[in-house]
Design a protein around this motif. Structure first.
Motif, PDB file in Angstrom:
ATOM      1  N   ASP A  17       0.818  -1.217   0.000  1.00 17.28           N
ATOM      2  CA  ASP A  17       0.000   0.000   0.000  1.00 17.28           C
ATOM      3  C   ASP A  17       0.851   1.267   0.000  1.00 17.28           C
ATOM      4  N   TYR A  18       2.107   1.122   0.398  1.00 15.33           N
ATOM      5  CA  TYR A  18       2.986   2.281   0.478  1.00 15.33           C
ATOM      6  C   TYR A  18       3.700   2.566  -0.845  1.00 15.33           C
ATOM      7  N   ARG A  19       3.721   1.575  -1.717  1.00 19.96           N
ATOM      8  CA  ARG A  19       4.549   1.709  -2.913  1.00 19.96           C
ATOM      9  C   ARG A  19       4.143   2.881  -3.803  1.00 19.96           C
ATOM     10  N   GLY A  20       2.853   2.969  -4.124  1.00 19.83           N
ATOM     11  CA  GLY A  20       2.398   4.045  -5.000  1.00 19.83           C
ATOM     12  C   GLY A  20       2.644   5.411  -4.385  1.00 19.83           C
ATOM     13  N   VAL A  21       2.236   5.558  -3.109  1.00 16.53           N
ATOM     14  CA  VAL A  21       2.397   6.847  -2.430  1.00 16.53           C
ATOM     15  C   VAL A  21       3.875   7.163  -2.245  1.00 16.53           C
ATOM     16  N   THR A  22       4.662   6.145  -1.858  1.00 20.85           N
ATOM     17  CA  THR A  22       6.094   6.361  -1.636  1.00 20.85           C
ATOM     18  C   THR A  22       6.791   6.778  -2.929  1.00 20.85           C
TER      19      THR A  22
END
Length: 507
Positions: A224-229
């Motif tokens: 879930d963090y990949r896109g935002v990160t």
């Protein structure tokens, strides 16, 4: 409520905030310069200026929160704002720790080895650095909360907070006048205390009004963090390039000319921030609509907003800037009394830089809404960071101090052209249409108002003459914008709004 009406209403709220904070800010800047003196003001501008940079960092980092929360809002019932907020918050908590440690290590090393100040001022510079970093940490953690308010278009709430912050900042400066201690150190401490108060006030309010949206829930799912990160990482890459070029330029300026020129540069940045605030307010009001429309599949509507936004933001800033540019020396003397050398030239060039920035209003929001931001950030960093070695060489060969801003203006112009090509590929933006709807009317208005330079020679440098000329300039420029800068529909709309306001207030 229609999108345009929302933008208008939000703009009115933001301009009320701007009017109040600008008046307070102008007086505050004058008091700080008087109390600290030119050298300490310059020292704070280059070391404590990390807080000033944070205003830019915040606006850039808030774009991540804005983008993802706005996208969630655009999804309606399928969106999950709380999940997105927590992901962004975790990223900013990690970033704040990095900023603190990196800033302490690199900042202390630079102050000890390269900062062009007397040896007796080293400890003062380190003290300012420590407390400036503490303030930056608080501001960094606060970004997701401010982004949430922006995405929900709660500009009235942010207006209250920012007016309160400006008023408290003025109060702390007044307090400094009653103490005979080291005023530079005292100012750094009080700025941190103010940042802490504002931080706690935001958290308290959001805990009441957006309790469900900001409810803490650690998400351990790394996917879930990949896109935002990824988005956040490229946004931070952009921020580092922007802050690196700006602060790096200030350090190069310091190494060749000392803190006196840094004071002039700091004042020029303040003038730029004041005038460009009128533009940022309109941008803040329109950006959520650009992102929400794109998320909802209304791409053409987003493009129309971009065309209009870039033109109108230029006109708003130009309307304010022209009389200021033509009366710069007198206004600086009236405002500051103590005017550092080169301040007028620096300030004039900074305003011109701001006008160039206006022509790309909405570009970032449109590109951010697609999520494909890698190219933009890479090109921006290449263009802006290239200015540093060029600037160093110019100073080395004896070019004047204001070369720092001329180089920035040229770099911003190149970046505008790069963004246009990126938007053409990402969103099918028609460059010819942009030139027709934005550049041509802007160019016509500028050419038609240039004779005011000659007109100014008939007015002397007194308060009454300056007020009379500035009033005449605003009326003449506004009339030129209405007649030559707007199309038939826009002209009819503006005139009808003016008549409507006249009927309302002069019944």
């Amino acid at each position: 409520m229609s999108d345009n009406r929302k933008i208008v209403n939000n703009s009115i709220i933001l301009y009320v905030r701007l009017l109040v904070t600008s008046i307070i800010g102008l007086y505050s800047s004058r008091l700080v310069l008087q109390e600290l003196g030119v050298d300490d003001f310059g020292l704070y501008g280059i070391v404590g200026g990390i807080i000033g940079l944070m205003n830019f960092l915040n606006s850039s980092m808030i774009s991540t929160s804005n983008r993802y929360i706005a996208v969630e809002l655009g999804k309606g019932d399928d969106g999950n704002v709380n999940k997105t907020f927590n992901i962004v918050l975790v990223i900013h908590l990690i970033l704040s720790i990095f900023i603190l440690f990196f800033g302490e290590i690199v900042g202390s090393w630079y102050i000890h080895n390269y900062l062009n100040i007397p040896a007796t001022k080293i400890l003062d510079a380190l003290f300012v650095l420590h407390f400036s970093l503490f303030s930056v940490v608080l501001a960094t953690i606060l970004v997701p909360f401010q982004g949430l308010l922006n995405a929900y278009e709660k500009f009235n709430v942010r207006t209250v907070f920012e007016i309160a912050q400006s008023a408290l900042h003025l109060l702390l400066i007044v307090l400094i006048t009653f103490f005979a201690v080291n005023k530079l150190r005292l100012y750094a401490v009080l700025v941190f205390v103010l940042a802490l108060i504002i931080f706690l006030a935001y958290i308290f309010y959001l805990n009441i009004k957006f309790k469900n949206e900001i409810k803490w829930k650690l998400n351990s799912k790394t996917s879930d963090y990949r896109g935002v990160t990824g988005f956040f990482g490229w946004s931070m890459f952009y921020v580092l390039g922007a802050s690196g070029s700006k602060q790096g330029g200030a350090l190069i300026l310091n190494s060749f000319f000392g803190t006196g020129l840094n004071a002039a540069y700091a004042v020029a940045v303040r003038v730029f921030d004041l005038v460009y605030s009128f533009v940022k307010n309109l941008n803040q009001a329109a950006i959520p609509q650009i992102m929400i429309n794109f998320s909802a599949g209304k791409q053409e509507k987003s493009l129309v907003l971009i065309y209009n936004l870039s033109k109108f933001t230029f006109f708003i800033m130009y309307l304010i800037s022209l009389p200021i540019l033509l009366s710069m020396n007198f206004l600086l003397g009236l405002w500051l009394k103590i005017v550092p050398e080169y301040t007028a030239v620096f300030s004039s060039l900074m305003i011109i830089h701001g006008l160039i920035c206006c022509l790309e209003s909405g570009f970032d929001a449109a590109i951010d809404s697609t999520g494909n931001i890698k190219k933009t950030k890479i090109y921006f960093n290449i263009i802006m960071l290239t200015t540093l070695p060029i600037l160093y060489l110019l100073y080395y060969f004896g070019f004047p101090p204001y070369s720092i801003i001329i180089i920035t203006i040229l770099a911003e112009t190149v970046f505008l052209l790069v963004q246009l090509n990126i938007l053409k590929n990402l969103l099918n933006l028609d460059i010819k249409e942009y030139i027709k709807k934005t550049i041509v009317p802007v160019g016509i208005v500028v050419l038609a108002t240039l004779p005011q330079i000659y007109l100014k020679t008939f007015f002397d440098n007194t308060l009454i003459s300056t007020v009379l000329f500035s009033s005449f300039s605003v009326v003449l420029t506004f009339s030129t914008i209405i007649l030559l800068g707007l199309n038939t529909n826009e002209r009819s709309l503006v005139i009808s709004k003016i008549l409507e306001m006249k009927k309302k207030y002069y019944k």
